[in-house]
Design a protein around this motif. Structure first.
Motif, PDB file in Angstrom:
ATOM      1  N   ALA A 124      -2.161  18.295   7.913  1.00  0.00           N
ATOM      2  CA  ALA A 124      -2.385  17.918   9.309  1.00  0.00           C
ATOM      3  C   ALA A 124      -2.349  16.296   9.184  1.00  0.00           C
ATOM      4  O   ALA A 124      -3.424  15.784   9.093  1.00  0.00           O
ATOM      5  CB  ALA A 124      -4.141  18.262   9.524  1.00  0.00           C
ATOM      6  N   VAL A 125      -1.272  15.714   9.255  1.00  0.00           N
ATOM      7  CA  VAL A 125      -0.915  14.261   9.030  1.00  0.00           C
ATOM      8  C   VAL A 125      -0.965  13.532  10.247  1.00  0.00           C
ATOM      9  O   VAL A 125      -0.480  12.429  10.203  1.00  0.00           O
ATOM     10  CB  VAL A 125       0.323  14.110   8.103  1.00  0.00           C
ATOM     11  CG1 VAL A 125       0.485  14.779   6.907  1.00  0.00           C
ATOM     12  CG2 VAL A 125       1.514  14.731   8.966  1.00  0.00           C
TER      13      VAL A 125
ATOM     14  N   GLN B 100      -0.657   8.675  13.087  1.00  0.00           N
ATOM     15  CA  GLN B 100      -0.985   7.690  14.263  1.00  0.00           C
ATOM     16  C   GLN B 100      -1.321   6.322  13.972  1.00  0.00           C
ATOM     17  O   GLN B 100      -1.052   5.481  14.427  1.00  0.00           O
ATOM     18  CB  GLN B 100      -2.270   8.301  14.953  1.00  0.00           C
ATOM     19  CG  GLN B 100      -1.891   9.394  16.019  1.00  0.00           C
ATOM     20  CD  GLN B 100      -3.131   9.955  16.521  1.00  0.00           C
ATOM     21  OE1 GLN B 100      -4.261   9.311  16.677  1.00  0.00           O
ATOM     22  NE2 GLN B 100      -3.297  11.299  17.052  1.00  0.00           N
ATOM     23  N   ALA B 101      -1.835   6.252  12.485  1.00  0.00           N
ATOM     24  CA  ALA B 101      -2.348   5.096  11.996  1.00  0.00           C
ATOM     25  C   ALA B 101      -1.142   4.491  11.269  1.00  0.00           C
ATOM     26  O   ALA B 101      -1.219   3.515  10.505  1.00  0.00           O
ATOM     27  CB  ALA B 101      -3.299   5.164  10.924  1.00  0.00           C
ATOM     28  N   ARG B 102       0.229   4.688  11.623  1.00  0.00           N
ATOM     29  CA  ARG B 102       1.530   4.287  11.209  1.00  0.00           C
ATOM     30  C   ARG B 102       1.581   4.706   9.654  1.00  0.00           C
ATOM     31  O   ARG B 102       2.492   4.110   9.227  1.00  0.00           O
ATOM     32  CB  ARG B 102       1.331   2.594  11.292  1.00  0.00           C
ATOM     33  CG  ARG B 102       1.627   2.154  12.846  1.00  0.00           C
ATOM     34  CD  ARG B 102       1.516   0.744  13.130  1.00  0.00           C
ATOM     35  NE  ARG B 102       0.174   0.265  12.768  1.00  0.00           N
ATOM     36  CZ  ARG B 102       0.044  -0.774  11.850  1.00  0.00           C
ATOM     37  NH1 ARG B 102       0.965  -0.962  10.978  1.00  0.00           N
ATOM     38  NH2 ARG B 102      -1.162  -1.184  11.554  1.00  0.00           N
ATOM     39  N   GLY B 103       0.860   5.583   9.102  1.00  0.00           N
ATOM     40  CA  GLY B 103       1.000   5.681   7.717  1.00  0.00           C
ATOM     41  C   GLY B 103       2.500   6.760   7.699  1.00  0.00           C
ATOM     42  O   GLY B 103       2.947   7.276   8.667  1.00  0.00           O
ATOM     43  N   LYS B 104       3.278   6.615   6.458  1.00  0.00           N
ATOM     44  CA  LYS B 104       4.407   7.256   6.349  1.00  0.00           C
ATOM     45  C   LYS B 104       4.112   8.642   5.646  1.00  0.00           C
ATOM     46  O   LYS B 104       3.530   8.731   4.858  1.00  0.00           O
ATOM     47  CB  LYS B 104       5.465   6.367   5.578  1.00  0.00           C
ATOM     48  CG  LYS B 104       5.508   4.843   6.113  1.00  0.00           C
ATOM     49  CD  LYS B 104       6.770   4.891   6.960  1.00  0.00           C
ATOM     50  CE  LYS B 104       6.741   3.249   7.637  1.00  0.00           C
ATOM     51  NZ  LYS B 104       5.514   2.680   8.134  1.00  0.00           N
ATOM     52  N   ILE B 105       5.247   9.475   6.231  1.00  0.00           N
ATOM     53  CA  ILE B 105       5.212  10.768   5.679  1.00  0.00           C
ATOM     54  C   ILE B 105       6.409  10.983   5.180  1.00  0.00           C
ATOM     55  O   ILE B 105       7.632  10.425   5.506  1.00  0.00           O
ATOM     56  CB  ILE B 105       4.707  11.935   6.657  1.00  0.00           C
ATOM     57  CG1 ILE B 105       5.528  11.993   7.795  1.00  0.00           C
ATOM     58  CG2 ILE B 105       3.533  11.746   6.998  1.00  0.00           C
ATOM     59  CD1 ILE B 105       5.214  12.935   8.735  1.00  0.00           C
TER      60      ILE B 105
ATOM     61  N   GLN C  89       2.758   7.141   2.428  1.00  0.00           N
ATOM     62  CA  GLN C  89       2.300   5.503   2.226  1.00  0.00           C
ATOM     63  C   GLN C  89       1.179   5.627   3.616  1.00  0.00           C
ATOM     64  O   GLN C  89       1.571   5.933   4.630  1.00  0.00           O
ATOM     65  CB  GLN C  89       3.407   4.736   2.300  1.00  0.00           C
ATOM     66  CG  GLN C  89       2.935   3.275   2.244  1.00  0.00           C
ATOM     67  CD  GLN C  89       4.224   2.368   2.574  1.00  0.00           C
ATOM     68  OE1 GLN C  89       5.285   3.132   2.345  1.00  0.00           O
ATOM     69  NE2 GLN C  89       3.911   1.318   3.125  1.00  0.00           N
ATOM     70  N   THR C  90      -0.049   4.796   3.268  1.00  0.00           N
ATOM     71  CA  THR C  90      -0.688   4.574   4.431  1.00  0.00           C
ATOM     72  C   THR C  90      -0.579   3.251   4.774  1.00  0.00           C
ATOM     73  O   THR C  90      -0.160   2.130   3.840  1.00  0.00           O
ATOM     74  CB  THR C  90      -2.081   4.504   3.965  1.00  0.00           C
ATOM     75  OG1 THR C  90      -2.423   3.882   2.670  1.00  0.00           O
ATOM     76  CG2 THR C  90      -2.486   6.063   3.462  1.00  0.00           C
ATOM     77  N   GLU C  91      -0.838   2.658   6.099  1.00  0.00           N
ATOM     78  CA  GLU C  91      -0.622   1.463   6.687  1.00  0.00           C
ATOM     79  C   GLU C  91      -1.882   0.692   6.728  1.00  0.00           C
ATOM     80  O   GLU C  91      -1.954  -0.488   6.986  1.00  0.00           O
ATOM     81  CB  GLU C  91       0.342   1.264   7.661  1.00  0.00           C
ATOM     82  CG  GLU C  91       1.942   1.727   7.448  1.00  0.00           C
ATOM     83  CD  GLU C  91       2.726   0.504   6.710  1.00  0.00           C
ATOM     84  OE1 GLU C  91       2.257  -0.659   7.018  1.00  0.00           O
ATOM     85  OE2 GLU C  91       3.188   0.817   5.883  1.00  0.00           O
ATOM     86  N   GLN C  92      -2.749   1.525   7.019  1.00  0.00           N
ATOM     87  CA  GLN C  92      -4.102   0.762   7.520  1.00  0.00           C
ATOM     88  C   GLN C  92      -5.166   1.154   6.156  1.00  0.00           C
ATOM     89  O   GLN C  92      -4.597   1.755   5.007  1.00  0.00           O
ATOM     90  CB  GLN C  92      -4.746   1.220   8.700  1.00  0.00           C
ATOM     91  CG  GLN C  92      -3.817   1.194  10.065  1.00  0.00           C
ATOM     92  CD  GLN C  92      -4.688   1.200  11.013  1.00  0.00           C
ATOM     93  OE1 GLN C  92      -5.797   0.676  11.103  1.00  0.00           O
ATOM     94  NE2 GLN C  92      -3.890   1.476  12.247  1.00  0.00           N
TER      95      GLN C  92
ATOM     96  N   GLY D 134      -6.981  16.245  -0.302  1.00  0.00           N
ATOM     97  CA  GLY D 134      -7.060  17.714   0.032  1.00  0.00           C
ATOM     98  C   GLY D 134      -5.741  18.098   0.284  1.00  0.00           C
ATOM     99  O   GLY D 134      -4.735  17.576   0.419  1.00  0.00           O
ATOM    100  N   ALA D 135      -5.951  19.438   1.391  1.00  0.00           N
ATOM    101  CA  ALA D 135      -4.682  19.850   1.533  1.00  0.00           C
ATOM    102  C   ALA D 135      -3.911  19.003   2.607  1.00  0.00           C
ATOM    103  O   ALA D 135      -2.713  19.151   2.683  1.00  0.00           O
ATOM    104  CB  ALA D 135      -5.166  21.148   2.377  1.00  0.00           C
ATOM    105  N   CYS D 136      -4.471  17.833   3.263  1.00  0.00           N
ATOM    106  CA  CYS D 136      -3.622  17.120   4.207  1.00  0.00           C
ATOM    107  C   CYS D 136      -2.861  16.151   3.302  1.00  0.00           C
ATOM    108  O   CYS D 136      -1.945  15.587   3.723  1.00  0.00           O
ATOM    109  CB  CYS D 136      -5.096  16.442   4.763  1.00  0.00           C
ATOM    110  SG  CYS D 136      -4.400  14.921   5.715  1.00  0.00           S
ATOM    111  N   ASN D 137      -3.165  16.011   2.057  1.00  0.00           N
ATOM    112  CA  ASN D 137      -2.488  15.380   1.112  1.00  0.00           C
ATOM    113  C   ASN D 137      -1.610  16.270   0.538  1.00  0.00           C
ATOM    114  O   ASN D 137      -1.007  15.810  -0.540  1.00  0.00           O
ATOM    115  CB  ASN D 137      -3.460  14.576   0.063  1.00  0.00           C
ATOM    116  CG  ASN D 137      -2.933  13.485  -0.641  1.00  0.00           C
ATOM    117  OD1 ASN D 137      -1.905  12.762   0.213  1.00  0.00           O
ATOM    118  ND2 ASN D 137      -3.248  13.381  -1.718  1.00  0.00           N
TER     119      ASN D 137
END
Ligand SMILES: Cc1cc2nc3c(=O)[nH]c(=O)nc-3n(C[C@H](O)[C@H](O)[C@H](O)COP(=O)(O)OP(=O)(O)OC[C@H]3O[C@@H](n4cnc5c(N)ncnc54)[C@H](O)[C@@H]3O)c2cc1C
Ligand SMILES: NC(=O)c1ccc[n+]([C@@H]2O[C@H](COP(=O)([O-])OP(=O)(O)OC[C@H]3O[C@@H](n4cnc5c(N)ncnc54)[C@H](O)[C@@H]3O)[C@@H](O)[C@H]2O)c1
Ligand SMILES: Cc1cc2nc3c(=O)[nH]c(=O)nc-3n(C[C@H](O)[C@H](O)[C@H](O)COP(=O)(O)O)c2cc1C
Ligand SMILES: [Zn+2]
Lengths: 417, 1004, 207, 97
Positions: free
Chosen positions: B425-426, B431-436, B449-452, B458-461
């Protein structure tokens, strides 16, 4: 198989399991040179290309879009169409556009779902009433339909609206343009693209323009992700990115790019069959054919290219909606998004020549240019083809900021005394 | 029906607390701890609604926020909620739910005919037709609109209220599954301020739906309970359940929606229904888990077809068997866990259909050793069953999985559980501009990659094993706390042991082949809610809508209330296959807030009704109310508009008020005027630059009218400014512009003229302003003061003095906006009411008349005084107003240069004139447009418009002000106002001053 | 002589004493109006050491120069409002005779750059205390009021709901906050707070 | 809701501030001698950078001071804060396409 859309072609194709539909537009590789290159594949750019080809016989045209057609503000606006503007120059331009809207689906052979369900703007104080009277009278004498409604007439027209509006912003009156309404935004882009393509316009997507080649003050062509493309004339119609393009071409604009946001509710059965706008509480709302309430919010005040808006804007907008429509308080927001609007100091567009010879610009439509899509494309095509502005857009030159002929559509300024 | 699908024991429901509820009118029972969905399933009900476009029967598909099908309408009347997820609605006593988008009933829905006609309604069909005859579109549209939409809006004002709050924390943890709980624990152990949010009513996440999981050797839910207890005990930890993090905005600002009372039968009135949390987090940990993905096969939408993980959750958490005879269909090992659990609960496993030719993994091994029937290298190629799946067709796949080989076999079932893999569940991360990125092995998009200031666990990762969820959770919690500036105080505890089983490896299949070519039999649904099929996606691409964004918009895939939580990745896979491009290149559509829908009312919070926006009131407001004033909004102020006496309308009341001022005495509350104290050695220099006229020579104790322009040369504000001392002025501004003027001046002081010694302080609210006007003004005032010399010599027009009025310290300005002798009395605001009342009492003998803004406007119009905002609109210069007299030719001032621009010098600019109708009884409407010559029909060229218009009792006729092209040079000429009612009113342009041009009255 | 009883606070017409009984339930917060504070707005250049010294001796304490802090003597309280701006707040009505604060400060400042302006009548003060006081304020204020961030003695200008306020934490005990609001917004703010406190139980006390 | 570091009061929510547009636009020293075109530039023309932008903010619900920040107009990250009158910090301010 005929590319023309009709109920018959739909049936014929249904029987063929829809396997024979032709592409709505080609996806060609760019040629080395064109008579005209249009930069920007929003509604305005596509309409420009279409009218160049259709009305002016200029068919050796490429339209270059950085991403996907309609992915800019054309694909993110609240789709309100009206022509009841304040100043004569604006009213004439938007009304020209309105007339084109009225035959657009047939002209393009693509149903843009132009729905003349009426646009009602509300007045919440004496100042609003005065401003509406001025505008409505001007529209009427200018040949644009406009009616001033009393609160009782408004109640009858939109029974679910609360004229008390929380007691804070009572509805004292309204101005209704019955010919106004909404259109299916994406279909406008696609319809123009398909029609332009059919007339020979090359639509090049996923190819940002990264520079201009300019010799002796005259444009030679554009640098793109797909290489250099030579062009006799270049028309720039990139809305939020106008400043960026001007920068590449070596001039500057009186435009700022700001995030404007919108949101939709979950789809519900029809509850609202017109468009409501309120300047004072700052919100506008209509219901799409799919059932979502489409709600326009304010702009963030700062420059932003992020295509997103901030939370406090949705708070303000939905606060206003909840006052006008207390029965909507339990409805839910399904999606919110933002666009980059190009705002001129006088809230009017710039359509005309640039300091670079052969280069033209059409920008500054800000928060309200969707309604102008056909008209804007039409006058811009004329301007490019004839190398001079059409009468309808002569007043909207870049030069007006030097001479002071501003066309202030902010509406009347602050209230006093 | 009596919950015959409920297991005799187990689950997290409270069997001692049975509940009654109604679905589509039928009385049913469930338990505390049920959701509406689990309660329906316990009663054997799968059919819940009808699909958006084809009105196909649809059932419960998931057990959570991702639900695309089971949307219901709750409640009735004003307290009614459309499109609620049955899978998230907590069951309460007396709940009433009904199916949506069907008529007359969910069982028999007339519009199901659409399914028969679906062939003629492919994606985008409406763009291709309904165009003839052109005028008919509005009728077609009416039908289309009424066919669309899902639930219905409530029918009255919402009886509940909502709340909003800001909050701050060091670490915000989203999701209270094992990863989120671990993260919250390790962050809390550093002493960090932690907020843990969980959309569910309970913490535990996926563990709530699993059986047999162990953490630290004990049942996993024991660990969950212990973790929760530790968090509850920790200072500075806030656990918010029933709370969804719906949006992740810039600068680590996160929006949460808390549902406080939806699960309470009779919520106490003092509690808000929903609360919007606006959280500023130093660090955010996203532990939002993963969402199971279905498989796209022919007729994959029937009630009874359900995500495998959901079956497992219904079984373990709610003790509900979703069917008696199950078929499972998967491309990974996950579904076997479900099969094992179902089998253990006594559900017959008819077949486990696995697209993998050689299933491997811990769960499949267990299933096989338990003797469950596994069909490896097979696929489901069709289903039957109208309102419930009855039978599936199963066929063998060829080697590359692109087609089937051999004959299909039919297997009966009443439940089909599917698993096509898991999607982290990315949403919030994106929304926080992170990259998938697309991960081939896990067959899904995982965070890159996260931007903030964001961390993922966990599973989200993409870390699906329980052990790695815990390890990552503990680690990110601590990292996040550290990043927020805290360091671990207590010794790090050991991460408890757990198994790390996952469902990999899998065989990723985006579109399961069937016996007939795609689109020629049955439907392969990709987006269940919007009724988008694989054939629709392919059609869009065929027609040139090739970008993922075009496909989305042309087919509406992912545009429903679930925003494609289960469908989108499959759509992308199918599009990629069709275009023959890598999935990474096709990309995803933009994740946007909200994660799940958020109530409008929550955004408004308590800022509704009377609290929507402040109404500013003067110290005398209460008096005006008691005097029966009607009010007018001016900016945020509410000012008396007029004070009608019995039987009076606006015109009568205003005529009386106006006459009183001209004949005896009127009084107006002018407290709303802006007042700015200007102090410093350079105050006069500063005013010289801000105002168009000159200020250096103004004597102390004298006042002067000033006009202020924007730098664009347009009139911005006006008002009278008094010189209180050598270095002190008091400026008045118009009511609506007070704040803007102060800001305008501060801006110049702070950013342009930083060398000037000038200090500005707003004193608007320090004083109440009572303005006396009329021939008896001096007489009255002299009776109320003993220390102010009021003779015309001592206090002439445009002079200022200080003293006491009604024994209250007062500043008295002899200035006039009415053309009468007039005194503006400023007293400290707390005394405003007292002095006002004293004035009214003392004034009785002069028949003192309070007047409102409307009378004031008439009075000033008789004198030709402008009102900024009425005679001006941001496009009017002082020259246009004929006010060159107040524009200095000698000095620079803000806006001066702009007046010399070419268009400012044109003779045909709109200029201010007086306007007299030829018929003195006709009062022009304000806003009437003016023409040289009225034409029989529009369009006709307009040359100006009426800015102000009144019946003037003093002049015994109507008067008006107007802006007319070239008007200054055209006085005496006749022009016309064609009105909306058809009348054409001839009028003559005049000087704008109608009364007492010499100003004798005001000098008195 | 000025008749002080003629003074009317901006919340007087709400009849706060009467309202006190109207609200029942557990009391998470208590609110009262503290009207008629003396407030002088002071502008002075902080690097003008002579002026600062003169003001210090006039006040009996140094103006706070740390952002968002206050300083106090037994009779006056100074709020830092900005790099060159302070408020000097005195508890009750200005004395009728003898030097009032504005005069004292103006005398101290002499003709140096700066300004001294009496703004007492432009504001009123609302006191909020109780275990849920912080939660109540957070409903409308974007400030972080956690004791670690906003300890006792802190002050800050911000907005609460849709109006500007100056906030002062006078004591962690309680905790007890004071809010200064422009008088024309006072009624709105009071009603807003009353409504927001509904959830916690509210006691209204007289000043 | 941006988090804006006021150089005087510290980090505060965006809702406390008002926006003042592009920074470093000086009022022409002698307006009379300024050409129409240059005056129009001063009034209306803005760099509107897609990238690092220097802009002015005012802490309206706070100390009421104006100050400058350097902000990235795509990410909205605030890269520097400095007082009015101070020169802009060094950044690559070319617009991204
Ligand atoms: C939320 C919102 C609500 C609105 N509501 C309304 C409304 O109700 N009614 C109304 O009339 N108007 C409304 N508008 C305004 C309206 O959307 C726009 O004015 C209008 O759509 C602009 O059309 P366009 O074709 O000029 O721009 P766009 O549609 O933005 O097209 C510009 C195109 O240029 C492309 N481009 C940019 N840079 C480059 C490059 N380097 N190379 C190639 N291409 C490039 C972009 O990708 C984009 O596709 C709204 C806008 C928004 C954001
Ligand atoms: N067998 C497998 O391969 C497999 C696959 C996926 C998950 N799992 C298991 O699932 C668990 C995953 O643990 P986890 O902690 O990462 O995830 P989780 O699914 O257990 O917990 C995530 C929690 O976040 C909540 N949530 C999601 N979005 C939210 C939002 N926007 N706002 C508020 N709450 C939100 C959910 O309700 C859920 O409770 C492990 O036990 C893991 O083994 C296993
Ligand atoms: C008039 C209108 C109606 C929309 N209706 C929906 C909708 O029903 N469902 C949906 O998910 N999005 C809807 N959207 C939003 C789009 O999904 C999308 O957010 C928007 O086009 C901006 O693009 P982006 O979010 O991809 O940046 C609508 C947009 C507009 C302009
Ligand atoms: Zn500050």
């Amino acid at each position: 198989m005929s590319a023309r859309y009709s109920i018959f072609s739909l049936i014929r194709n249904a029987l063929a399991y829809h396997e024979d539909w032709p592409a709505a537009w080609r996806s060609p590789e760019p040629k080395p040179a064109y008579d005209v290159v249009i930069v920007g594949g929003g509604g305005h750019g596509l309409a420009t290309a279409y009218y160049l080809a259709k009305e002016l016989g200029v068919r050796n045209v490429a339209l270059i879009e950085r991403g996907w057609l309609g992915g800019g503000n054309t694909g993110r606006n609240t789709t309100i169409v009206r022509s009841n503007y304040l100043w004569d120059e604006s009213a004439a331009l938007y009304e020209h556009s309105m007339k084109l809207w009225e035959g657009l689906s047939q002209d393009l052979n693509y149903n843009v779902m132009f729905s003349q369900r009426g646009v009602l703007s509300l007045a919440h104080n004496q100042h609003d009433l005065r401003a509406q009277s001025r505008q409505s009278n001007a529209n009427r004498l200018g040949g644009i339909d406009s009616e001033l409604l009393t609160p009782a007439q408004i109640k009858a027209f939109v029974p679910i609206m609360d004229l008390r509006a929380g007691g804070r912003y009572p509805v004292l009156g309204g101005a209704l343009q019955r010919r106004g309404g909404t259109a299916r935004h994406d279909a406008v882009a696609w319809g123009y693209a398909r029609a332009a393509d059919a007339l020979g316009v090359d639509i090049i997507q996923e190819s940002p323009v990264t520079g201009f080649r300019i010799d002796n003050g005259r444009v030679q062509g554009v640098e793109t992700a797909k290489g250099f493309i030579q062009a006799d004339k270049v028309g720039i119609v990139v809305a939020g990115h106008s400043g960026v393009m001007a920068d590449l071409a070596g001039f500057r604009l009186p435009v700022t790019s700001q995030p404007l946001q919108a949101l939709v509710s979950e789809p519900i059965k029809p509850v609202l069959d017109t468009v409501i706008m309120s300047g004072a509480v700052h919100a506008y709302i209509s219901q799409s054919d799919k059932g979502e309430l489409v709600i326009g919010a304010g702009a963030d005040r700062y420059v932003g290219y992020g295509q997103r808006g901030s939370m406090q804007v949705s708070e303000d907008t939905l606060g206003a909606i909840c006052e006008l429509f207390p029965s909507f308080r339990r409805l839910r927001m399904m999606r919110q998004w933002g666009g980059i609007v190009d705002i001129c100091p006088d809230a009017s567009p710039i359509i005309g020549k640039t300091p670079v010879e052969g280069m033209f610009i059409n920008c500054g439509w800000g928060t309200g240019g969707f309604k102008a899509t056909p008209g804007s494309g039409w006058v811009f095509a004329q301007t490019i083809a004839h190398d001079r502005p059409h009468d309808l857009n002569a007043a909207f030159s870049l030069d007006r900021f030097r001479t002071g002929y501003i066309i202030d559509e902010h509406g009347a300024a602050g209230v006093a005394h | 029906m009596s919950q015959r699908y409920r297991l005799p024991d187990g689950g997290r429901i409270d069997r001692t607390a049975p509940l009654n509820f109604r679905f589509n009118g039928t009385a049913l029972r469930g338990y505390v701890g049920d959701t509406l969905a689990s309660a329906l399933l316990s009663n054997g009900i799968h059919l819940v609604g009808r699909s958006f476009k084809y009105h196909r029967p649809r059932g419960i598909f998931s057990a959570g926020a991702e639900e695309p099908n089971a949307l219901v309408q709750l409640g009735t009347g004003a307290r009614s909620d459309p499109n609620m997820h049955a899978t998230q609605v907590e069951l309460i006593e007396g709940l009433k739910a009904r199916s949506q988008n069907c008529w007359p009933s969910v069982d028999f829905d007339i519009s199901a005919i659409n399914d028969r006609l679906s062939r003629f309604m492919p994606s985008g069909f409406y763009y291709k037709t309904f165009m003839w005859p052109a005028a008919f579109w509005m009728r077609y549209e009416y039908i289309i609109r009424h066919a669309a939409g899902l639930g219905t809006a409530p029918t009255g004002r919402d009886p509940d209220y909502n709340d909003k709050t800001f909050a701050h924390c060091d670490v915000l943890v989203v999701g209270a599954g094992p990863a989120g709980l671990a993260a919250a624990l390790s962050a809390a152990r550093t002493g960090a301020r932690v907020i843990l949010v969980e959309q569910d009513a309970e913490v535990g996440g996926a563990l709530l739906g699993l059986a047999g999981e162990k953490i630290g050797g004990k049942p996993a839910l024991d660990w969950v309970a212990a973790a929760r207890a530790e968090l509850v005990e920790s200072a500075d930890v806030r656990i918010l359940t029933r709370t969804t993090a719906y949006g992740y905005f810039d600068h680590n600002f996160v929006g949460l929606l808390e549902r406080l009372t939806d699960h309470i039968v009779d919520p106490p009135a003092h509690l808000p229904r929903h609360r919007l949390w606006k959280v500023r987090a130093k660090q955010v940990v996203l532990a939002t888990g993963a969402i199971e993905r279905p498989l796209v096969f022919r007729d994959n939408d029937r009630p009874g077809i359900m995500l495998a993980g959901a079956c497992q959750t219904y079984l373990n958490r709610y003790a509900v068997k979703a069917g008696q005879k199950a078929v499972l269909f998967a491309n990974n090992d996950g579904a076997y866990a479900t099969a094992n659990d179902l089998a253990a609960a006594g559900v017959k496993i008819a077949a486990i259909v696995d697209t993998r030719p050689n299933p491997e993994g811990p769960h499949s091994e267990r299933a096989e050793s338990a003797g469950l029937p596994v069909l490896a290298g097979h696929a489901i190629v069709g289903t039957t069953g109208d309102k419930r799946v009855r039978q599936v067709r199963i066929a063998r796949l060829n080697d590359d999985g692109s087609a089937i080989t051999g004959e299909a076999q039919e297997v009966d079932c009443d439940l089909l559980a599917v698993s096509g893999g898991w999607n982290p569940a990315v949403h919030l991360l994106s929304q926080a501009r992170g990259k998938i990125r697309f991960d081939e092995e896990r067959g899904t998009f995982v965070p890159m990659q996260t931007e903030q200031a964001t961390h993922v666990a966990g599973a989200c990762n993409g870390s699906f094993g329980l052990a790695s969820c815990l390890t990552e959770g503990f680690a990110t919690g601590e990292t996040a706390a550290k990043a927020a500036g805290l360091s671990s105080k207590s010794r790090r505890k050991k991460t408890p042991a757990a198994s790390n089983e996952t469902f990999l490896p899998a065989r990723w299949t985006w579109l399961v082949p069937s016996e007939t070519p795609l689109g020629r039999g049955g439907k392969h649904f990709v987006d269940l809610q919007s009724d988008v099929t694989a054939a629709d996606l392919k059609l869009a691409i065929r027609e040139g809508y090739r970008s993922i964004e075009h496909v989305k918009r042309y087919t509406t895939t992912g545009m429903g209330t679930d925003q494609g939580k289960t469908g989108n990745v499959n759509a992308i896979g199918i599009i990629a296959d069709t275009l023959d491009r890598p999935i990474a290149e096709v990309g995803v559509t933009t994740f946007r807030p909200p994660y799940t829908p958020v109530t409008f009312g929550a955004f408004a919070g308590r800022d509704v009704d009377d609290l929507l926006d402040p109404i500013r009131k003067t110290p005398m407001h209460g008096w005006h109310e008691r005097a029966g004033a009607l009010f007018e909004d001016v900016g945020q102020w509410r000012r008396p508009w007029y004070y009608p006496r019995a039987g009076e309308d606006l015109h009568k009341a205003v005529a009386r008020e106006v006459a009183a001022v001209r004949t005896s005495l009127g009084v107006v509350d002018a407290s709303t005027l802006g007042k700015i104290d200007i102090r410093g050695k350079d105050a006069a220099t500063f005013l010289n630059r801000i105002y168009t006229n000159a200020w250096s020579k103004l004597e102390i104790g004298k006042c002067r009218y000033g006009l202020m322009l924007g730098e664009n040369g347009m009139v911005m504000d006006d008002g009278v400014t008094a010189r209180l001392g050598e270095y002190q002025f008091l400026m008045t501004t118009t009511t609506g512009n007070a704040a803007a003027v102060l800001q305008h001046m501060e801006e110049f002081l702070q950013t342009e003229w930083t060398d000037l010694d000038v200090q500005l302080t707003s004193v608007t609210e320090q004083f109440a302003t009572i303005s006396l006007a009329g021939p008896n003004a001096r007489r009255l005032l002299s009776e109320m003061t003993h220390d102010i010399e009021l003779s015309p010599n001592a206090l002439p027009h445009m002079a200022f003095t200080e003293g006491t009025v009604a024994s209250v310290p007062a500043r008295v300005f002899r200035i006039s906006f009415t053309g009468e002798m007039s005194y503006e009395i400023n007293v400290p605001a707390s005394y405003g009411m007292a002095v006002w009342q004293a004035v009214l009492t003392a004034g009785e003998r002069y028949d003192i008349t309070p007047y409102g803004t409307e009378a004031m406007h008439v009075l000033r119009a008789e004198k030709g005084y402008i009102i900024v905002g009425q005679e001006t609109d941001g496009s009017v210069t002082p020259v246009d107003l004929g006010m060159d007299w107040v524009v200095s030719k000698k000095k620079d001032f803000v806006g001066r240069r702009s007046l010399a621009r070419p268009d400012m010098l044109k003779p045909d600019r709109k200029q201010l004139v007086g306007l007299l109708t030829d018929d003195p009884q006709v009062v022009l409407p304000e806003g009437a447009q003016l023409v040289e010559r009225a034409l029989p029909n529009p369009p006709m060229p307009m040359i100006g418009y009426v800015t102000s218009s009144y019946g003037s009792p003093n002049l015994g006729r109507s008067i008006a002000l107007a802006l007319v092209k070239g008007g200054l040079a055209r006085k005496g000429e006749t022009i016309f106002a064609p009105l909306a009612d058809g009348r054409v009113v001839p009028c003559t342009m005049t000087d704008p001053v109608f009364l007492d041009p010499e100003g004798e009255r005001l000098r008195g | 002589m000025v008749e002080r009883y003629l003074r009317q606070s901006p919340l007087a017409h709400l009849g706060l004493d009467g309202r006190a009984q109207a609200v029942r339930g557990e009391s998470g917060v208590a609110m009262s109006e503290q009207p008629f504070r003396g407030i002088v707005n002071l502008r002075v250049q902080p690097d003008d050491s002579e002026a600062m010294a003169a003001l210090e001796s006039a006040l009996g304490f140094a103006l706070p120069v740390e952002p968002n802090t206050t300083a106090a003597s037994a009779t006056a309280l100074a709020f830092w409002l900005g790099p060159d701006e302070w408020w000097i707040v005195t508890p009750g009505p200005e004395p009728e005779s003898g030097p009032n604060m504005a005069v004292t400060l103006r005398t101290a400042l002499t003709d140096r750059r700066g300004a001294v302006t009496d703004v007492s009548d432009s504001r009123t003060c609302i006191r909020i205390s109780g275990p849920r006081a912080r939660d109540l304020l957070c409903k409308g204020m974007p400030l972080d009021l956690h004791p670690r961030v906003f300890p006792s003695g802190c002050c800050a200008q911000s907005h609460l709901a849709k109006t500007g306020v100056v906030l002062h934490l006078i004591a962690e005990d309680g905790p007890t906050f004071e809010l200064y609001v422009l008088r024309s917004f006072a009624e709105y703010l009071w009603l807003w707070l009353e409504d927001a406190a509904r959830e916690y139980g509210l006691t209204i006390t007289s000043s | 809701m941006l988090l804006i570091p006021c150089p005087y009061c510290g980090e505060r929510a965006e809702s406390e501030f008002s926006y003042g547009g592009e920074a470093h636009i000086a009022r022409p020293a002698d307006p009379e001698k300024t050409s129409d075109a240059d005056w129009a530039d001063y009034l209306y023309t803005r760099t509107n950078t897609k990238g690092v932008y220097f802009e002015r903010w005012m802490h309206a619900h706070g100390c009421r001071r104006w100050f400058n920040i350097a902000r990235h107009t795509v990410s909205y990250d605030i890269l520097a804060v400095y007082e009015t009158g101070a020169p802009p910090p060094k950044f690559d301010t070319k617009s991204e396409v």
